[in-house]
Design an enzyme around this catalytic site. Sequence first.
Site, PDB file in Angstrom:
ATOM      1  N   SER A 114      -1.061   1.844   7.171  1.00 33.04           N
ATOM      2  CA  SER A 114      -2.259   1.256   6.588  1.00 33.04           C
ATOM      3  C   SER A 114      -3.352   2.313   6.481  1.00 33.04           C
ATOM      4  O   SER A 114      -3.104   3.427   6.047  1.00 33.04           O
ATOM      5  CB  SER A 114      -2.703   0.042   7.411  1.00 33.04           C
ATOM      6  OG  SER A 114      -3.752  -0.650   6.798  1.00 33.04           O
ATOM      7  N   ASP A 279      -7.739   4.063   0.220  1.00 30.45           N
ATOM      8  CA  ASP A 279      -6.510   4.587   0.786  1.00 30.45           C
ATOM      9  C   ASP A 279      -5.403   4.045  -0.120  1.00 30.45           C
ATOM     10  O   ASP A 279      -5.652   3.737  -1.287  1.00 30.45           O
ATOM     11  CB  ASP A 279      -6.336   4.169   2.253  1.00 30.45           C
ATOM     12  CG  ASP A 279      -6.184   2.667   2.432  1.00 30.45           C
ATOM     13  OD1 ASP A 279      -6.253   1.936   1.428  1.00 30.45           O
ATOM     14  OD2 ASP A 279      -5.998   2.225   3.574  1.00 30.45           O
ATOM     15  N   ASP A 281      -4.119   1.224  -0.080  1.00 31.31           N
ATOM     16  CA  ASP A 281      -4.142  -0.226  -0.219  1.00 31.31           C
ATOM     17  C   ASP A 281      -5.482  -0.810  -0.605  1.00 31.31           C
ATOM     18  O   ASP A 281      -5.548  -1.971  -1.014  1.00 31.31           O
ATOM     19  CB  ASP A 281      -3.727  -0.882   1.111  1.00 31.31           C
ATOM     20  CG  ASP A 281      -2.318  -0.515   1.502  1.00 31.31           C
ATOM     21  OD1 ASP A 281      -1.511  -0.295   0.600  1.00 31.31           O
ATOM     22  OD2 ASP A 281      -2.030  -0.441   2.708  1.00 31.31           O
ATOM     23  N   THR A 338      -4.477 -13.781   7.594  1.00 36.44           N
ATOM     24  CA  THR A 338      -4.450 -12.385   7.194  1.00 36.44           C
ATOM     25  C   THR A 338      -2.999 -11.938   7.058  1.00 36.44           C
ATOM     26  O   THR A 338      -2.181 -12.169   7.926  1.00 36.44           O
ATOM     27  CB  THR A 338      -5.173 -11.518   8.234  1.00 36.44           C
ATOM     28  OG1 THR A 338      -6.543 -11.923   8.296  1.00 36.44           O
ATOM     29  CG2 THR A 338      -5.103 -10.053   7.868  1.00 36.44           C
ATOM     30  N   GLU A 357      -8.428  -9.978   0.675  1.00 34.41           N
ATOM     31  CA  GLU A 357      -8.245  -9.982   2.122  1.00 34.41           C
ATOM     32  C   GLU A 357      -9.371  -9.176   2.737  1.00 34.41           C
ATOM     33  O   GLU A 357      -9.834  -8.191   2.142  1.00 34.41           O
ATOM     34  CB  GLU A 357      -6.885  -9.369   2.463  1.00 34.41           C
ATOM     35  CG  GLU A 357      -6.470  -9.497   3.907  1.00 34.41           C
ATOM     36  CD  GLU A 357      -5.084  -8.898   4.139  1.00 34.41           C
ATOM     37  OE1 GLU A 357      -4.184  -9.640   4.539  1.00 34.41           O
ATOM     38  OE2 GLU A 357      -4.921  -7.694   3.899  1.00 34.41           O
ATOM     39  N   SER A 359      -9.789  -6.930   4.917  1.00 35.16           N
ATOM     40  CA  SER A 359      -9.695  -5.496   5.216  1.00 35.16           C
ATOM     41  C   SER A 359      -9.629  -4.679   3.932  1.00 35.16           C
ATOM     42  O   SER A 359      -8.720  -3.893   3.714  1.00 35.16           O
ATOM     43  CB  SER A 359      -8.473  -5.214   6.089  1.00 35.16           C
ATOM     44  OG  SER A 359      -7.287  -5.647   5.445  1.00 35.16           O
ATOM     45  N   LYS A 370      -1.615  -5.745  -1.972  1.00 32.80           N
ATOM     46  CA  LYS A 370      -2.997  -5.419  -2.324  1.00 32.80           C
ATOM     47  C   LYS A 370      -3.003  -4.150  -3.168  1.00 32.80           C
ATOM     48  O   LYS A 370      -2.081  -3.335  -3.091  1.00 32.80           O
ATOM     49  CB  LYS A 370      -3.843  -5.255  -1.069  1.00 32.80           C
ATOM     50  CG  LYS A 370      -3.455  -4.085  -0.189  1.00 32.80           C
ATOM     51  CD  LYS A 370      -4.204  -4.082   1.124  1.00 32.80           C
ATOM     52  CE  LYS A 370      -3.672  -5.124   2.082  1.00 32.80           C
ATOM     53  NZ  LYS A 370      -4.314  -5.014   3.424  1.00 32.80           N
TER      54      LYS A 370
END
Length: 600
Positions: A114, A279, A281, A338, A357, A359, A370
């Site tokens: 992630s 990043d 995502d 989540t 979402e 994050s 995502k």
Amino acid sequence: MPLPIKEIPTKPFEGRNLGHLVSGNVFQQEHYTENFIQATLDSIPPQGPQGATLVIGGDGRFFSVPTVETICRIAAANGVAKLIVGQNSILSTPAASNIIRKYKATGGILLTASHNPGGPDADFGIKYNVANGGPAPESVTNAIYERTKTLTAYKILEAEPVDLSKVGEQNYGPLRVQIIDSTADYVLLLKSIFDFDLIRSFLTSNRSFKVLFDGLHGVTGPYARALFLTELGLPESSVQNCVPSPNFGGGHPDPNLTYAHSLVDAVEKGNIPFGAASDGDGAFVTPSDSVAIIADWADAIPYFKKGGVKGLARSMPTSGAIDYVAKAKGFEVFEVPTGWKFFGNLMDAGRLSICGEESFGTGSDHIREKDGLWAVIAWLNILAAANEKKKGTGIKRSSWTFTRNMAEASSPGTYDYEEVSSEGAANLVAHLNKLFATPSFISSEHPSPSTNSSFTISSVSNFSYTDPIDASVSKNQGHIIRFSDGSRVVFRLSGTGSQGATVRMYVERYTKDESQYDKETSEGLKGLIEVALAITKLPEFLGRSKPTVITMQWFRRCMQLWYQERSGTLEREPRRQPFDMPNAEERAARLIGQYKALWP
């Protein structure tokens, strides 16, 4: 002469499930990575590895290349028919999801941790995505975990490593390996969704509207270069930090105001009205705002104009802003735990088009992950459409109708307490469970000394979700405290870290008092935060007086000041900083001035 296949004795490693992120040096232990890959191949549904086609790639972090080489050797020894591998092991999560779907692959093995740091002593992770392109459901991850506990050997091809740098197909023992250009299929996908001609015309005719994308030395760098430089014709100065690095250039590939300060500084210095960081995502604009405005302007995007919007969704901690857009537009809306797999079920059933979402994840049903670059291009498409319709104020006024509703309904902030004691986090959860089980806790009133206000608790819950598609139940997804004024505080333990625990506190304030709309986020949330910390004793349990990261609604603040400027209600007296960011008001004012120049 056939290459030899060997069976190597091994033993289980305790305490790790697939998808858990651990330090890279853990994966470098003898047999550790091999065990994970063998267990994954043994558990591929429904036919196992024989004849399977798998997509392989990752975010380029440390230990990615040797892991892909190991995957190739074990796949060849286990009867996998074909691997589709990103050149030099690079393949963003959205790109991999697209390739799995486009080429009807059995699934994919993705190497990512992630937005956690990379490097020899930092994080590494392996996850499996299924045939729809989305994360594996618990039935698959549980099967893989159970297999890791009984594994006594793995099979591996004895051969020199695959050449990951050469695009094209090659034989690797009995296995076919196709090395692909990492960006080509993804660029074609986005060109089929958005109006690139309109965006290009908008950027060409508005030279003062500069764009800067910061890849934070992550996997999206090559994709950004292909999109912004090659397809949209922007200059080299439109991208920075876009060469993937095994340790992300020594930085933290998390696109928030703490770690993406290089973007904030460059935007200010270069007088740039549109900045984004990512990043693999996520995008810099928070989903609480971004997904709601994208949903509002969906008909400006060819993909949605043609196919319509089937529904909207958000994860439970994400602001309820999108709920108000759904109500106004007549769209079905879902609140899910989540995890992108919950969105995937709804998408596969044809009930969801746009989702977000908490994050920094925003996306749509074009894939099952995502997609930060999708969100960035969506914003450029919307801005270009607004400009073409001579509604520079239209995007503000139309979307501000909802944004004011958002401000009326929610003013969320996220407070991350990273790498805290696992014991302290567990004690916090136990304390919350005890409070929630106490009848007198409901209707109790809690004062905020510094704001001369008080908050009365109306309900508490530990979020549980029953999937409307497969009826699966997900429990213990986050502790929610709701107050009588409509505000709420959410507490979640995050599993995305290899050291200690991360506790996230989400604070959302509701008010119908118009005098409160113009307040900075930190000022508006101050009393609620004081009450939340006092009730939960969080500082005491975690041993922290301050969070590690504060994510505030920076974009909303700019929209808010822009609205005040345009409506003649902007107050000129000095303001308190909206959060711990130097010269925040001045930075916002400069950004607003650039939009005013573009759309007088």
